[in-house]
Design an enzyme around this catalytic site. Structure first.
Site, PDB file in Angstrom:
ATOM      1  N   LYS A   1      -2.679   8.771 -19.534  1.00 40.28           N
ATOM      2  CA  LYS A   1      -2.604   8.596 -20.982  1.00 40.28           C
ATOM      3  C   LYS A   1      -1.988   9.801 -21.684  1.00 40.28           C
ATOM      4  O   LYS A   1      -1.158   9.654 -22.595  1.00 40.28           O
ATOM      5  CB  LYS A   1      -4.017   8.324 -21.522  1.00 40.28           C
ATOM      6  CG  LYS A   1      -4.086   8.064 -23.009  1.00 40.28           C
ATOM      7  CD  LYS A   1      -5.502   7.698 -23.437  1.00 40.28           C
ATOM      8  CE  LYS A   1      -5.572   7.368 -24.932  1.00 40.28           C
ATOM      9  NZ  LYS A   1      -6.944   6.945 -25.337  1.00 40.28           N
TER      10      LYS A   1
ATOM     11  N   GLU B   1      -3.459 -10.205 -17.619  1.00 40.68           N
ATOM     12  CA  GLU B   1      -2.437  -9.396 -16.940  1.00 40.68           C
ATOM     13  C   GLU B   1      -1.812 -10.108 -15.749  1.00 40.68           C
ATOM     14  O   GLU B   1      -0.647  -9.850 -15.420  1.00 40.68           O
ATOM     15  CB  GLU B   1      -3.032  -8.052 -16.496  1.00 40.68           C
ATOM     16  CG  GLU B   1      -3.389  -7.117 -17.627  1.00 40.68           C
ATOM     17  CD  GLU B   1      -4.804  -7.308 -18.158  1.00 40.68           C
ATOM     18  OE1 GLU B   1      -5.241  -6.504 -19.003  1.00 40.68           O
ATOM     19  OE2 GLU B   1      -5.482  -8.280 -17.713  1.00 40.68           O
TER      20      GLU B   1
ATOM     21  N   PHE C   1     -14.192   6.224 -17.334  1.00 45.64           N
ATOM     22  CA  PHE C   1     -14.177   4.847 -17.815  1.00 45.64           C
ATOM     23  C   PHE C   1     -12.811   4.215 -17.551  1.00 45.64           C
ATOM     24  O   PHE C   1     -11.768   4.756 -17.902  1.00 45.64           O
ATOM     25  CB  PHE C   1     -14.486   4.820 -19.315  1.00 45.64           C
ATOM     26  CG  PHE C   1     -14.430   3.441 -19.920  1.00 45.64           C
ATOM     27  CD1 PHE C   1     -15.353   2.466 -19.569  1.00 45.64           C
ATOM     28  CD2 PHE C   1     -13.440   3.132 -20.835  1.00 45.64           C
ATOM     29  CE1 PHE C   1     -15.296   1.203 -20.127  1.00 45.64           C
ATOM     30  CE2 PHE C   1     -13.371   1.863 -21.402  1.00 45.64           C
ATOM     31  CZ  PHE C   1     -14.298   0.893 -21.050  1.00 45.64           C
ATOM     32  N   GLN C   2     -12.825   3.076 -16.911  1.00 46.45           N
ATOM     33  CA  GLN C   2     -11.634   2.300 -16.558  1.00 46.45           C
ATOM     34  C   GLN C   2     -10.652   3.090 -15.683  1.00 46.45           C
ATOM     35  O   GLN C   2      -9.448   2.866 -15.737  1.00 46.45           O
ATOM     36  CB  GLN C   2     -10.931   1.770 -17.810  1.00 46.45           C
ATOM     37  CG  GLN C   2     -11.739   0.686 -18.518  1.00 46.45           C
ATOM     38  CD  GLN C   2     -10.971  -0.059 -19.582  1.00 46.45           C
ATOM     39  OE1 GLN C   2     -10.022   0.464 -20.161  1.00 46.45           O
ATOM     40  NE2 GLN C   2     -11.381  -1.287 -19.852  1.00 46.45           N
TER      41      GLN C   2
ATOM     42  N   MET D   1      -4.428 -29.796  -1.462  1.00 48.78           N
ATOM     43  CA  MET D   1      -4.016 -29.465  -0.107  1.00 48.78           C
ATOM     44  C   MET D   1      -5.218 -29.139   0.769  1.00 48.78           C
ATOM     45  O   MET D   1      -5.253 -29.484   1.958  1.00 48.78           O
ATOM     46  CB  MET D   1      -3.023 -28.298  -0.114  1.00 48.78           C
ATOM     47  CG  MET D   1      -2.384 -28.030   1.237  1.00 48.78           C
ATOM     48  SD  MET D   1      -1.406 -29.432   1.849  1.00 48.78           S
ATOM     49  CE  MET D   1       0.134 -29.159   0.983  1.00 48.78           C
TER      50      MET D   1
END
Length: 564
Positions: free
Chosen positions: A162, A50, A112-113, A470
């Protein structure tokens, strides 16, 4: 007209002119994905992570001027977007991010999630929404695009549970926008514009400091008109690079921490600083109490909160850079400033920051120089952050507008690969080079699969020095070469890796191989990767240590012979 939430999302995106989406599905956003086949006009690009979706949408937005769109599911899908959203916020990039959320009944239950992504992204979005009813979707998405792409652009997140995607409602479309309190000022105050014109006409040693706002407003012609009409040297910030052609006689390059020494010195000697669409970032100013003390200052920016935030100015002008310059140019008098321009040329001769030393070793500056020459300064160059970013900014000659794309304010490693992918999708007519360090490249190299799968012909130049370059440079200069946790001894074989992903791969270890291999990569029909194995302890010069002033500038040790 009855539609479910997913259909409304897709139709709303089409009404906003969206043609491509970068995303990755998951449970909470699955109902939206299942609607996609009904809308073949929406081209979905399936990323491998993502973060890649967010950076690709960002790169797409920068080169097209249109908001990029990224999708992700709830929980880890949404949180994986955060670095990309923060990058877009820092660099004023228009994006609309749509995330799935757990069902409405489960919100707040640690389902969940489940993650509070609107809460997480509140500080790094221009605005965000949690949409609780399908009837709200059409209006919210229309507002999201308006907010993302008006005033000072930025990312807007729309979080949708959802079950809202499956809820059916009668939808009514409207182009009306009613956002009390959100009325960006785009037209500069006439009195301030007149004051600015007077300062320009009276100045003996003016400089223009052009920032990302010039590119965002597409004010290229207006900037050039001001510079040429009044014979004013143009200095660009890092993200202002490619707002003014670098082969122009009035171009003076980039100032600041790793900018050209002569550009920083020109700012110090100027009697007028015309700051256009920039925010006086610390990488430009160093110690603000010592910055450009000899000059009066005009500051043009569409965001009023930026004016006076870091540096006090004499003439503040809130407005869109393009519109303000149109009015300012009417009042600026044609002027010859030969003496001042000669002084600038003397600074260039005395402080030759663009020199590339003559050596048989493969040094990164030479690689960038050769990519510049092979592309005639006309390619889109996309970088992450670090030494490779500075060398690209210094040694590629950007002759066309909006061709330098980089993670500026956030300084996100890993931007270079997916950002280039998004830029290539947005500008399929252009050659796009991703200039990467071996460290940043490995953060998002999974998107090589996305490029191969979608035939996105990005060319990738890895400046492979086996270090987090760097950070190593800072350790060398400030920590007595104590190289703690910066050396890579386990890098993969990048050529074999490219071949594993199904793309062209080549390794370059000698100067004599550079130009030929660059040409072969560009002639290859598809994505290509070149592993340039460069000197390990090469440093970026000049360097102004953080928080210091031009007086503490470290220039490259001499003697040094130049190639150009």
């Amino acid at each position: 007209m009855r539609r479910n939430g997913g259909q409304i999302v897709c139709e709303a995106l089409l009404r906003e002119g969206v043609d491509v989406i970068f995303g990755l599905p998951g449970g909470a956003i699955l109902p939206l994905y299942q609607i996609l086949p009904q809308y073949p006009e929406l081209h979905h690009i399936l990323v491998r992570h993502e973060q890649g979706a967010a950076h690709a949408a960002d790169g797409y937005a920068r080169v097209t001027g249109r908001p990029g769109v990224a999708w992700a599911t709830s929980g880890p899908g949404a949180t994986n977007l955060v670095t990309g959203i923060g990058t877009a916020m820092m660099d004023s990039v228009p994006m609309v991010v749509i995330t799935g959320q757990v069902g409405r009944a489960a919100i707040g239950s640690d389902a969940f999630q489940e993650t509070d992504i609107t809460g997480i992204t509140l500080p790094i979005t221009k605005h965000n929404y949690l949409v609780m009813h399908a009837s709200e979707i059409a209006g919210v998405i229309h507002e999201a695009f308006h907010i993302a792409n008006s005033g000072r652009p930025g990312p807007v997140l729309v979080d949708i549970p959802k079950d809202v995607f499956t809820e059916e409602v009668d939808v009514e479309w409207s182009d009306d926008i009613d956002l009390p309190g959100y009325k960006p000022t785009i037209k500069g105050h006439g009195g301030m514009v007149r004051r600015a014109a007077n300062l320009v006409n009276e100045a003996k040693r003016p400089v223009i400091l052009a920032g990302h706002g010039v590119i965002i407003s597409r004010a290229y012609d207006e900037l050039r008109e001001l510079a040429e009409k009044a014979q004013i040297p143009v200095i660009t910030t890092l993200l202002g690079i490619s707002s003014f052609p670098e082969n122009h006689v009035l171009s003076v390059g980039m100032p600041g921490m790793h900018g050209m020494a002569y550009a920083s010195l020109a700012i110090e000697e100027a009697d007028l600083l015309i700051a256009l669409g920039m925010r006086f970032d610390d990488r430009i100013t160093g110690d603000t109490s010592l910055f450009a003390r000899s000059s009066k200052k005009i500051h043009v920016d569409v965001d009023p909160t930026e004016i006076g935030k870091n540096v006090a100015v004499d003439v503040p002008i809130v407005g869109d850079v393009k519109l303000v310059l149109k009015e300012l140019n009417k009042r600026v008098e044609p002027t010859s400033r030969l003496e001042w321009l000669n002084t600038i040329e003397e600074l260039k001769r005395d402080h030759p920051s663009m020199l590339i030393r003559d050596t048989d070793k493969l040094i990164p500056q030479y690689v960038i120089n050769q990519i510049s020459e092979a592309t005639n300064g006309e390619a889109i160059i996309v970088t992450g952050v670090g030494q490779h970013q500075m060398w690209a900014a210094q040694h590629y000659t950007f002759n066309e507008p909006c061709t330098f794309v980089s993670s500026g304010g956030a300084g996100a490693m890993g931007y270079e690969v997916p950002g280039a992918m998004g830029a290539q999708v947005g500008r399929p007519d252009k050659v796009v080079w991703s200039v990467a360090g071996d460290g940043g490249f490995q953060m998002t190299m999974c998107e090589l699969a996305t490029m191969f799968e979608n035939r996105i012909p990005v060319k990738i130049a890895i400046l492979n020095n086996g270090f987090l370059g760097m950070v190593r440079q800072w350790q060398e200069i400030f920590y007595e070469r104590s190289y703690v946790a910066t050396g890579y001894s386990g890098n993969p074989d990048f050529v074999k890796l490219a071949e594993a992903f199904g793309i062209y791969g080549a390794r370059v270890t000698e100067k004599s191989q550079v130009r030929r291999t660059i040409q072969e990569a560009m002639e290859f029909d598809g994505p290509a990767l070149v592993d340039f194995v460069v000197e390990q302890e090469e440093n970026v010069y000049p360097m102004i240590p953080a928080g210091m002033s031009v007086g503490e500038m470290i220039e490259e040790p001499r003697p040094q012979e130049a190639l150009r």
